[in-house]
Scaffold this motif. Structure first.
Motif, PDB file in Angstrom:
ATOM      1  N   LEU A 136     -13.594  -8.897   1.852  1.00  0.00           N
ATOM      2  CA  LEU A 136     -13.735  -7.966   2.971  1.00  0.00           C
ATOM      3  C   LEU A 136     -12.828  -6.758   2.810  1.00  0.00           C
ATOM      4  O   LEU A 136     -13.180  -5.638   3.191  1.00  0.00           O
ATOM      5  N   LEU A 137     -11.655  -6.982   2.224  1.00  0.00           N
ATOM      6  CA  LEU A 137     -10.646  -5.933   2.100  1.00  0.00           C
ATOM      7  C   LEU A 137     -11.165  -4.754   1.297  1.00  0.00           C
ATOM      8  O   LEU A 137     -10.943  -3.593   1.659  1.00  0.00           O
ATOM      9  N   ASN A 138     -11.862  -5.024   0.213  1.00  0.00           N
ATOM     10  CA  ASN A 138     -12.386  -3.945  -0.622  1.00  0.00           C
ATOM     11  C   ASN A 138     -13.590  -3.251   0.000  1.00  0.00           C
ATOM     12  O   ASN A 138     -13.906  -2.116  -0.354  1.00  0.00           O
ATOM     13  N   LEU A 178       0.827  -1.202   0.000  1.00  0.00           N
ATOM     14  CA  LEU A 178       0.000   0.000   0.000  1.00  0.00           C
ATOM     15  C   LEU A 178       0.864   1.255   0.000  1.00  0.00           C
ATOM     16  O   LEU A 178       0.589   2.211  -0.732  1.00  0.00           O
ATOM     17  N   PHE A 179       1.917   1.270   0.804  1.00  0.00           N
ATOM     18  CA  PHE A 179       2.809   2.424   0.837  1.00  0.00           C
ATOM     19  C   PHE A 179       3.488   2.649  -0.516  1.00  0.00           C
ATOM     20  O   PHE A 179       3.773   3.789  -0.895  1.00  0.00           O
ATOM     21  N   SER A 180       3.755   1.563  -1.253  1.00  0.00           N
ATOM     22  CA  SER A 180       4.429   1.712  -2.542  1.00  0.00           C
ATOM     23  C   SER A 180       3.474   2.138  -3.647  1.00  0.00           C
ATOM     24  O   SER A 180       3.910   2.446  -4.757  1.00  0.00           O
ATOM     25  N   GLY A 181       2.175   2.138  -3.346  1.00  0.00           N
ATOM     26  CA  GLY A 181       1.208   2.651  -4.311  1.00  0.00           C
ATOM     27  C   GLY A 181       0.328   1.618  -4.974  1.00  0.00           C
ATOM     28  O   GLY A 181      -0.440   1.939  -5.882  1.00  0.00           O
ATOM     29  N   LEU A 182       0.415   0.365  -4.540  1.00  0.00           N
ATOM     30  CA  LEU A 182      -0.447  -0.671  -5.105  1.00  0.00           C
ATOM     31  C   LEU A 182      -1.863  -0.544  -4.552  1.00  0.00           C
ATOM     32  O   LEU A 182      -2.061  -0.122  -3.406  1.00  0.00           O
ATOM     33  N   GLN A 183      -2.838  -0.931  -5.351  1.00  0.00           N
ATOM     34  CA  GLN A 183      -4.205  -1.010  -4.861  1.00  0.00           C
ATOM     35  C   GLN A 183      -4.315  -2.157  -3.854  1.00  0.00           C
ATOM     36  O   GLN A 183      -3.513  -3.078  -3.858  1.00  0.00           O
ATOM     37  N   ARG A 184      -5.325  -2.080  -3.003  1.00  0.00           N
ATOM     38  CA  ARG A 184      -5.455  -3.054  -1.915  1.00  0.00           C
ATOM     39  C   ARG A 184      -5.421  -4.493  -2.404  1.00  0.00           C
ATOM     40  O   ARG A 184      -4.674  -5.326  -1.897  1.00  0.00           O
ATOM     41  N   GLU A 185      -6.261  -4.791  -3.391  1.00  0.00           N
ATOM     42  CA  GLU A 185      -6.364  -6.176  -3.845  1.00  0.00           C
ATOM     43  C   GLU A 185      -5.051  -6.666  -4.446  1.00  0.00           C
ATOM     44  O   GLU A 185      -4.660  -7.823  -4.252  1.00  0.00           O
ATOM     45  N   GLN A 186      -4.347  -5.786  -5.159  1.00  0.00           N
ATOM     46  CA  GLN A 186      -3.072  -6.179  -5.757  1.00  0.00           C
ATOM     47  C   GLN A 186      -1.993  -6.336  -4.693  1.00  0.00           C
ATOM     48  O   GLN A 186      -1.130  -7.213  -4.793  1.00  0.00           O
TER      49      GLN A 186
END
Length: 264
Positions: free
Chosen positions: A238-240, A173-181
């Motif tokens: 759940l994450l999304n 997430l910190f590196s900029g990826l979307q949650r699911e990825q």
């Protein structure tokens, strides 16, 4: 060990391995809280085999595609996002492999303290919160930078209470990826990590004179596999919907309870 302990620990392993709440912490704490004897090396191997089977089964189509693309890159088909992802999984595994091999056994044992677990549970809950609050989710394709950052963060998960899934998703997430990825890359990274850890434990088991209770091992592997498989799908959905904040609150509550119980 009896059947209740075997099923309880396998359920716990299957449920927590892929959630950002630390499976190792829960497996260490449950026997302490209930006064059980340590479950032993053989059972640890069994439940790791179960969770490894679960993640391979869940991502079987992705794995076949990634492996085919990786081999294709050697036969003139050129590089693709999938073939690069295969290399990134390998690259992201190197830091935790080196850290695990170089960690003295005495240090590993000392880190299994409930107070260490309580501290890391709270500290990395706050880091998880920061990633949810401030990270900018933009990309769906993993890059070399993502692999390096997530790989380094994954090595920190050798500290019980950190959570391998939690720290790698946080880094993604910190590196900029979307949650699911971020979660997908975390779970793909778990395959070589769990496999290597399981092989190391199996080697230690082979060298020891520990009596192997095959029935309990089979139960542990089967239960942890089924529960882990169901947990992966449930967690991704759940994450999304709700993000990581509920897991942050759980970690904070768990850490506070541990401090209250074990500081005397």
């Amino acid at each position: 060990m009896d059947i209740i302990q075997a099923i309880s620990l396998a359920l716990l392993q299957g449920l927590t391995e892929f959630l950002p709440i630390s499976s190792s912490a829960h497996l260490i704490l449950l026997p302490v809280i209930l006064g059980w004897e340590d479950q032993g090396l053989a059972f640890d191997v069994a439940v790791h085999v179960g969770t490894l089977t679960a993640v391979v089964a869940y991502y079987r189509k992705d794995l076949l595609t990634i492996i085919a693309a990786w081999f294709g890159s050697f036969t003139g088909k050129g590089a693709s996002d999938d073939s690069r992802l295969a290399w990134y999984v390998v690259l992201g595994t190197i830091p935790v492999g080196l850290a695990g091999l170089s960690m003295p056994h005495s240090l590993e044992e000392s880190l299994r303290s409930p107070l260490v677990i309580a501290t890391s549970t709270i500290v990395f809950a706050m880091l998880l919160w920061a990633s949810e609050k401030f990270a900018k989710e933009r990309r769906t394709v993993v890059t070399l930078f993502d692999a390096l950052l997530v790989g380094v963060f994954q090595a920190i998960a050798l500290i019980p209470g950190t959570s391998r899934a939690g720290i790698t998703i946080t880094a993604g997430l910190f590196s900029g990826l979307q949650r699911e990825q971020a979660a997908r890359f975390s779970f793909l990274l778990s395959i070589p990590v769990i496999a290597l850890a399981g092989m190391l434990k199996a080697f230690e088991l082979f060298k020891s004179d520990i009596e192997v209770m095959w029935a309990f091992m089979a139960i542990g592997a089967a239960v942890s596999c089924v529960v882990a498989y169901l947990t992966i799908g449930w967690f991704l959905k759940l994450l999304n919907r709700i993000g990581m904040i509920p897991f942050v609150w759980y970690r904070l509550a768990l850490g506070i309870v541990l401090f209250v119980v074990f500081i005397r």
